[in-house]
Motif scaffolding. Structure first.
Motif, PDB file in Angstrom:
ATOM      1  N   VAL A   1      56.596  99.928  21.655  1.00 23.92           N
ATOM      2  CA  VAL A   1      57.718  99.070  22.042  1.00 23.92           C
ATOM      3  C   VAL A   1      57.216  97.668  22.379  1.00 23.92           C
ATOM      4  O   VAL A   1      57.862  96.663  22.051  1.00 23.92           O
ATOM      5  N   GLY A   2      56.053  97.582  23.031  1.00 27.57           N
ATOM      6  CA  GLY A   2      55.489  96.273  23.350  1.00 27.57           C
ATOM      7  C   GLY A   2      55.185  95.444  22.122  1.00 27.57           C
ATOM      8  O   GLY A   2      55.199  94.215  22.167  1.00 27.57           O
ATOM      9  N   ASN A   3      54.928  96.110  21.005  1.00 25.86           N
ATOM     10  CA  ASN A   3      54.664  95.417  19.742  1.00 25.86           C
ATOM     11  C   ASN A   3      55.934  95.156  18.944  1.00 25.86           C
ATOM     12  O   ASN A   3      55.866  94.589  17.847  1.00 25.86           O
ATOM     13  N   SER A   4      57.067  95.586  19.472  1.00 26.96           N
ATOM     14  CA  SER A   4      58.312  95.486  18.725  1.00 26.96           C
ATOM     15  C   SER A   4      59.022  94.164  19.024  1.00 26.96           C
ATOM     16  O   SER A   4      58.404  93.196  19.488  1.00 26.96           O
ATOM     17  N   LEU A   5      60.315  94.124  18.768  1.00 31.50           N
ATOM     18  CA  LEU A   5      61.104  92.905  18.956  1.00 31.50           C
ATOM     19  C   LEU A   5      62.485  93.275  19.473  1.00 31.50           C
ATOM     20  O   LEU A   5      62.806  94.463  19.631  1.00 31.50           O
TER      21      LEU A   5
ATOM     22  N   ALA B   1      71.627  99.270  34.000  1.00 32.41           N
ATOM     23  CA  ALA B   1      72.346  99.668  32.788  1.00 32.41           C
ATOM     24  C   ALA B   1      71.400 100.144  31.695  1.00 32.41           C
ATOM     25  O   ALA B   1      71.841 100.799  30.738  1.00 32.41           O
ATOM     26  N   TYR B   2      70.113  99.823  31.815  1.00 34.14           N
ATOM     27  CA  TYR B   2      69.155 100.174  30.782  1.00 34.14           C
ATOM     28  C   TYR B   2      68.216 101.307  31.195  1.00 34.14           C
ATOM     29  O   TYR B   2      67.344 101.705  30.417  1.00 34.14           O
ATOM     30  N   LEU B   3      68.376 101.809  32.396  1.00 35.10           N
ATOM     31  CA  LEU B   3      67.530 102.901  32.853  1.00 35.10           C
ATOM     32  C   LEU B   3      67.960 104.214  32.196  1.00 35.10           C
ATOM     33  O   LEU B   3      69.141 104.432  31.921  1.00 35.10           O
ATOM     34  N   ARG B   4      66.996 105.056  31.936  1.00 37.45           N
ATOM     35  CA  ARG B   4      67.234 106.347  31.297  1.00 37.45           C
ATOM     36  C   ARG B   4      66.674 107.439  32.208  1.00 37.45           C
ATOM     37  O   ARG B   4      65.519 107.846  32.077  1.00 37.45           O
TER      38      ARG B   4
ATOM     39  N   GLU C   1      61.502 104.654  26.645  1.00 40.19           N
ATOM     40  CA  GLU C   1      62.917 104.663  26.262  1.00 40.19           C
ATOM     41  C   GLU C   1      63.698 103.557  26.962  1.00 40.19           C
ATOM     42  O   GLU C   1      64.624 102.979  26.390  1.00 40.19           O
ATOM     43  N   GLU C   2      63.317 103.249  28.214  1.00 41.41           N
ATOM     44  CA  GLU C   2      63.977 102.171  28.957  1.00 41.41           C
ATOM     45  C   GLU C   2      63.578 100.810  28.405  1.00 41.41           C
ATOM     46  O   GLU C   2      64.412  99.901  28.290  1.00 41.41           O
ATOM     47  N   MET C   3      62.317 100.677  28.047  1.00 41.55           N
ATOM     48  CA  MET C   3      61.877  99.435  27.411  1.00 41.55           C
ATOM     49  C   MET C   3      62.612  99.241  26.085  1.00 41.55           C
ATOM     50  O   MET C   3      63.049  98.128  25.761  1.00 41.55           O
ATOM     51  N   ALA C   4      62.745 100.315  25.309  1.00 38.71           N
ATOM     52  CA  ALA C   4      63.443 100.226  24.026  1.00 38.71           C
ATOM     53  C   ALA C   4      64.900  99.821  24.231  1.00 38.71           C
ATOM     54  O   ALA C   4      65.456  99.041  23.455  1.00 38.71           O
ATOM     55  N   ALA C   5      65.532 100.332  25.285  1.00 36.51           N
ATOM     56  CA  ALA C   5      66.927  99.974  25.570  1.00 36.51           C
ATOM     57  C   ALA C   5      67.050  98.485  25.847  1.00 36.51           C
ATOM     58  O   ALA C   5      67.988  97.826  25.379  1.00 36.51           O
ATOM     59  N   MET C   6      66.088  97.920  26.609  1.00 38.86           N
ATOM     60  CA  MET C   6      66.121  96.482  26.897  1.00 38.86           C
ATOM     61  C   MET C   6      65.749  95.648  25.677  1.00 38.86           C
ATOM     62  O   MET C   6      65.994  94.445  25.643  1.00 38.86           O
TER      63      MET C   6
ATOM     64  N   ASN D   1      65.835  90.908  30.156  1.00 39.98           N
ATOM     65  CA  ASN D   1      64.437  90.945  29.762  1.00 39.98           C
ATOM     66  C   ASN D   1      64.106  89.631  29.057  1.00 39.98           C
ATOM     67  O   ASN D   1      64.809  89.222  28.126  1.00 39.98           O
ATOM     68  N   SER D   2      63.051  88.986  29.527  1.00 39.02           N
ATOM     69  CA  SER D   2      62.637  87.724  28.934  1.00 39.02           C
ATOM     70  C   SER D   2      61.660  87.994  27.799  1.00 39.02           C
ATOM     71  O   SER D   2      60.568  88.539  28.019  1.00 39.02           O
TER      72      SER D   2
END
Length: 333
Positions: free
Chosen positions: A310-314, A196-199, A283-288, A162-163
């Motif tokens: 999650v989009g606002n996270s780091l 590996a990051y899919l839930r 959850e998949e975004m959070a994993a990445m 993920n970039s």
């Protein structure tokens, strides 16, 4: 000595997770308090930190006085102030944007504190480093005796598919050399695959929200989407606009394994339907973003709310590396 750590603009807790998953952080201290005004972010944060004695507060950071900050008696500040004043997708009003005032207020308080923090770690979007807000931050810290190290790190450099290039600043009152070579990410790191990051369980539970309806597919040209496959090693940066119908620049969409079967069937009305495109689950975004497998959302947090949070996270893994960089003052040899 056990450090007391504070998390400002905490969101869903990415900074705190970075501290707790680093090598040096857990032995040095723990995050005792986290501050954010977003009620949904605080609920998710508290839902996932019930066992580590972190107090999640909705106290307005802009109202914290010098006396308040001194009373908190923290050894380390972790900060992820609002990015909208500096983002390329915003108006770029910088320090004149009202959302920047709380950080500037903390800067004004810092020289007056009787017990300033020993360490600071800040994250923001690229562009922050070119704004007067960072110039004021660096000048204030330098005048206060801090050693400041500005950095740009992309999570892809850590092998994460993920970039998310972001600006970071670490600062400390410790008068020792920064051990840059020990923590410099490799630009040629081999990424794990997206699979590996899919839930799957989370995706099935949210299937109705993740499937891209025909009206969504017809609304935009195909080149507005960034399709990726489970076997791929790259996704675009996820933002809070993910899933809103504005695909360009909001994040990648997944081509599902059912694609081959669909190709053998009669094509639906929209040609893009044959690819079985779906959104990534929160959850998949959070994993990445480096959050642990145990990280989850309360049942009443919707998929759209999860995407925004999650989009606002780091990226937790990047923060963990920088926490070690910040705390490590041991000689290289």
């Amino acid at each position: 000595m056990t450090y007391k750590v504070l998390e400002f603009y905490a969101g869903i807790g990415g900074l705190g997770y970075g501290w707790s998953t680093s090598t040096c952080g857990p032995t040095a201290g723990h995050v005792s308090d986290a501050f954010d005004v977003n009620a949904n972010a605080n609920r998710v944060h508290a839902f996932n930190t019930t066992e580590n004695n972190c107090h999640v507060s909705d106290r307005d950071i802009s109202r914290l006085t010098t006396a308040d900050l001194d009373a908190l008696a923290a050894d380390a500040w972790l900060l992820s102030p609002p990015c909208q004043p500096y983002s390329r997708q915003g108006l770029r009003r910088g320090a004149t944007d009202a959302r920047a005032y709380s950080l500037l207020g903390m800067l004004d308080a810092l020289p007056e504190m009787q017990r300033p923090p020993r360490y600071l770690l800040l994250e923001n979007v690229l562009g922050f480093e070119r704004d007067v807000a960072f110039a004021r931050l660096a000048a204030t810290l330098t005048a206060g005796g801090y050693h400041v190290a500005p950095l740009v790190v992309n999570s892809q450099q850590l092998g994460i598919p993920n970039s998310r290039p972001r600006f970071f600043m670490v600062a400390r009152l410790v008068d020792t050399q920064w051990l840059v070579d020990r923590y410099r990410p490799s630009p040629l790191a081999t990424s794990n695959t997206i699979a590996a990051y899919l839930r799957p369980d989370a995706a099935r539970a949210r299937a109705a929200d993740l499937a891209m309806p025909l009206v969504h597919l017809w609304r935009q040209r195909s080149d507005q989407y960034d399709p990726v496959w489970p076997s791929g090693t790259r996704t675009c940066c996820f933002t809070k606009a993910y899933g809103t119908g504005r695909p360009q620049g909001a994040g990648s969409v997944l081509v599902t394994p059912e694609t081959d079967a669909w190709a053998e069937a009669d094509l639906p009305a929209c040609p893009l339907s044959r690819f079985g495109l779906r959104f990534f689950a929160p959850e998949e975004m959070a994993a990445m973003h480096g959050f642990p497998a145990t990280f989850t959302f309360p049942d009443d947090i919707s998929t759209r709310q999860g995407w925004r949070l999650v989009g606002n996270s780091l990226n937790v893994a990047v923060v963990a590396m920088l926490v070690d960089f910040m705390l490590d003052d041991k000689p290289l040899y």
